[in-house]
Design a protein around this motif. Sequence first.
Motif, PDB file in Angstrom:
ATOM      1  N   UNK A  56       0.819  -1.216   0.000  1.00 23.66           N
ATOM      2  CA  UNK A  56       0.000   0.000   0.000  1.00 23.66           C
ATOM      3  C   UNK A  56       0.851   1.263   0.000  1.00 23.66           C
ATOM      4  N   UNK A  57       1.911   1.294   0.785  1.00 27.57           N
ATOM      5  CA  UNK A  57       2.734   2.509   0.875  1.00 27.57           C
ATOM      6  C   UNK A  57       3.392   2.829  -0.465  1.00 27.57           C
ATOM      7  N   UNK A  58       3.907   1.811  -1.128  1.00 34.42           N
ATOM      8  CA  UNK A  58       4.548   2.013  -2.432  1.00 34.42           C
ATOM      9  C   UNK A  58       3.527   2.442  -3.472  1.00 34.42           C
ATOM     10  N   UNK A  59       2.385   1.759  -3.500  1.00 35.15           N
ATOM     11  CA  UNK A  59       1.342   2.104  -4.466  1.00 35.15           C
ATOM     12  C   UNK A  59       0.880   3.541  -4.255  1.00 35.15           C
ATOM     13  N   UNK A  60       0.664   3.928  -3.011  1.00 34.57           N
ATOM     14  CA  UNK A  60       0.193   5.290  -2.718  1.00 34.57           C
ATOM     15  C   UNK A  60       1.230   6.329  -3.110  1.00 34.57           C
ATOM     16  N   UNK A  61       2.491   6.084  -2.762  1.00 33.96           N
ATOM     17  CA  UNK A  61       3.557   7.042  -3.063  1.00 33.96           C
ATOM     18  C   UNK A  61       3.730   7.234  -4.563  1.00 33.96           C
ATOM     19  N   UNK A  62       3.777   6.147  -5.302  1.00 32.65           N
ATOM     20  CA  UNK A  62       3.984   6.243  -6.749  1.00 32.65           C
ATOM     21  C   UNK A  62       2.756   6.813  -7.458  1.00 32.65           C
ATOM     22  N   UNK A  63       1.563   6.444  -7.006  1.00 36.03           N
ATOM     23  CA  UNK A  63       0.354   6.998  -7.604  1.00 36.03           C
ATOM     24  C   UNK A  63       0.276   8.497  -7.360  1.00 36.03           C
ATOM     25  N   UNK A  64       0.669   8.938  -6.181  1.00 31.24           N
ATOM     26  CA  UNK A  64       0.649  10.374  -5.878  1.00 31.24           C
ATOM     27  C   UNK A  64       1.671  11.118  -6.736  1.00 31.24           C
ATOM     28  N   UNK A  65       2.816  10.520  -6.976  1.00 37.67           N
ATOM     29  CA  UNK A  65       3.818  11.124  -7.858  1.00 37.67           C
ATOM     30  C   UNK A  65       3.238  11.302  -9.266  1.00 37.67           C
ATOM     31  N   UNK A  66       2.603  10.255  -9.767  1.00 39.35           N
ATOM     32  CA  UNK A  66       2.004  10.312 -11.101  1.00 39.35           C
ATOM     33  C   UNK A  66       0.905  11.371 -11.137  1.00 39.35           C
ATOM     34  N   UNK A  67       0.040  11.363 -10.131  1.00 32.74           N
ATOM     35  CA  UNK A  67      -1.065  12.322 -10.074  1.00 32.74           C
ATOM     36  C   UNK A  67      -0.558  13.756 -10.078  1.00 32.74           C
ATOM     37  N   UNK A  68       0.432  14.027  -9.255  1.00 26.33           N
ATOM     38  CA  UNK A  68       0.962  15.392  -9.141  1.00 26.33           C
ATOM     39  C   UNK A  68       1.598  15.866 -10.441  1.00 26.33           C
ATOM     40  N   UNK A  69       2.442  15.041 -11.017  1.00 25.67           N
ATOM     41  CA  UNK A  69       3.123  15.434 -12.248  1.00 25.67           C
ATOM     42  C   UNK A  69       2.149  15.537 -13.421  1.00 25.67           C
ATOM     43  N   UNK A  70       1.218  14.611 -13.506  1.00 28.06           N
ATOM     44  CA  UNK A  70       0.228  14.668 -14.588  1.00 28.06           C
ATOM     45  C   UNK A  70      -0.625  15.926 -14.458  1.00 28.06           C
ATOM     46  N   UNK A  71      -0.990  16.275 -13.249  1.00 33.26           N
ATOM     47  CA  UNK A  71      -1.781  17.482 -13.028  1.00 33.26           C
ATOM     48  C   UNK A  71      -1.027  18.738 -13.401  1.00 33.26           C
ATOM     49  N   UNK A  72       0.265  18.746 -13.106  1.00 33.38           N
ATOM     50  CA  UNK A  72       1.090  19.911 -13.404  1.00 33.38           C
ATOM     51  C   UNK A  72       1.153  20.183 -14.905  1.00 33.38           C
ATOM     52  N   UNK A  73       1.086  19.115 -15.695  1.00 32.85           N
ATOM     53  CA  UNK A  73       1.210  19.269 -17.142  1.00 32.85           C
ATOM     54  C   UNK A  73      -0.101  18.981 -17.868  1.00 32.85           C
ATOM     55  N   UNK A  74      -1.213  19.118 -17.147  1.00 27.07           N
ATOM     56  CA  UNK A  74      -2.562  19.037 -17.698  1.00 27.07           C
ATOM     57  C   UNK A  74      -2.830  17.744 -18.466  1.00 27.07           C
ATOM     58  N   UNK A  75      -2.348  16.638 -17.923  1.00 29.77           N
ATOM     59  CA  UNK A  75      -2.646  15.315 -18.467  1.00 29.77           C
ATOM     60  C   UNK A  75      -3.820  14.774 -17.653  1.00 29.77           C
ATOM     61  N   UNK A  76      -5.005  15.294 -17.964  1.00 33.03           N
ATOM     62  CA  UNK A  76      -6.179  15.091 -17.116  1.00 33.03           C
ATOM     63  C   UNK A  76      -6.556  13.628 -16.924  1.00 33.03           C
ATOM     64  N   UNK A  77      -6.558  12.850 -17.975  1.00 28.59           N
ATOM     65  CA  UNK A  77      -6.977  11.454 -17.866  1.00 28.59           C
ATOM     66  C   UNK A  77      -6.002  10.677 -16.994  1.00 28.59           C
ATOM     67  N   UNK A  78      -4.727  10.886 -17.201  1.00 32.25           N
ATOM     68  CA  UNK A  78      -3.716  10.217 -16.385  1.00 32.25           C
ATOM     69  C   UNK A  78      -3.807  10.678 -14.925  1.00 32.25           C
ATOM     70  N   UNK A  79      -4.017  11.961 -14.735  1.00 33.05           N
ATOM     71  CA  UNK A  79      -4.158  12.493 -13.373  1.00 33.05           C
ATOM     72  C   UNK A  79      -5.360  11.869 -12.668  1.00 33.05           C
TER      73      UNK A  79
END
Length: 142
Positions: A56-79
């Motif tokens: 769970x900790x790894x999944x949460x950390x990596x998913x949050x990384x993806x969410x944050x970076x995708x949001x920063x670059x307006x990759x809405x579906x990925x975010x």
Amino acid sequence: MTASRLTRFVDLPGGIDIRTALVRAQANAEAYRGSALELIDQAIEALIVAGEDVDAATAARLAETIRSLAGMFELATLEQSAASLCDMVRALVERGAWDSRAVWVNIRALKIIRQHGDSENLQEVLEGLRRLGARAAAGRQT
């Protein structure tokens, strides 16, 4: 009250106007797009490598990384997909019942979404992930 850094630059004599400041800020952010996409790809690959055994900790950390970076670059579906994974992991942890199959489906969806870009055609995938997350959080069979 403290003014934002941007406000201070605009208010200085000979300062820049707000439109110019925003254009410069966007250009500066764009300079990091390539490295951000590499970090997204690395995080997705780390999730894939971990497979159904991801904790769970790894999944949460990596998913949050993806969410944050995708949001920063307006990759809405990925975010949105990464946010669904974050929500699912949080709900499963709170419920105390890890569902590796549901998490794995969401991880695979991240990879598919990344490969196919930010397409409106992927809205059905996002809706499916939301339903899957809701079922997993409620403890219903996935």
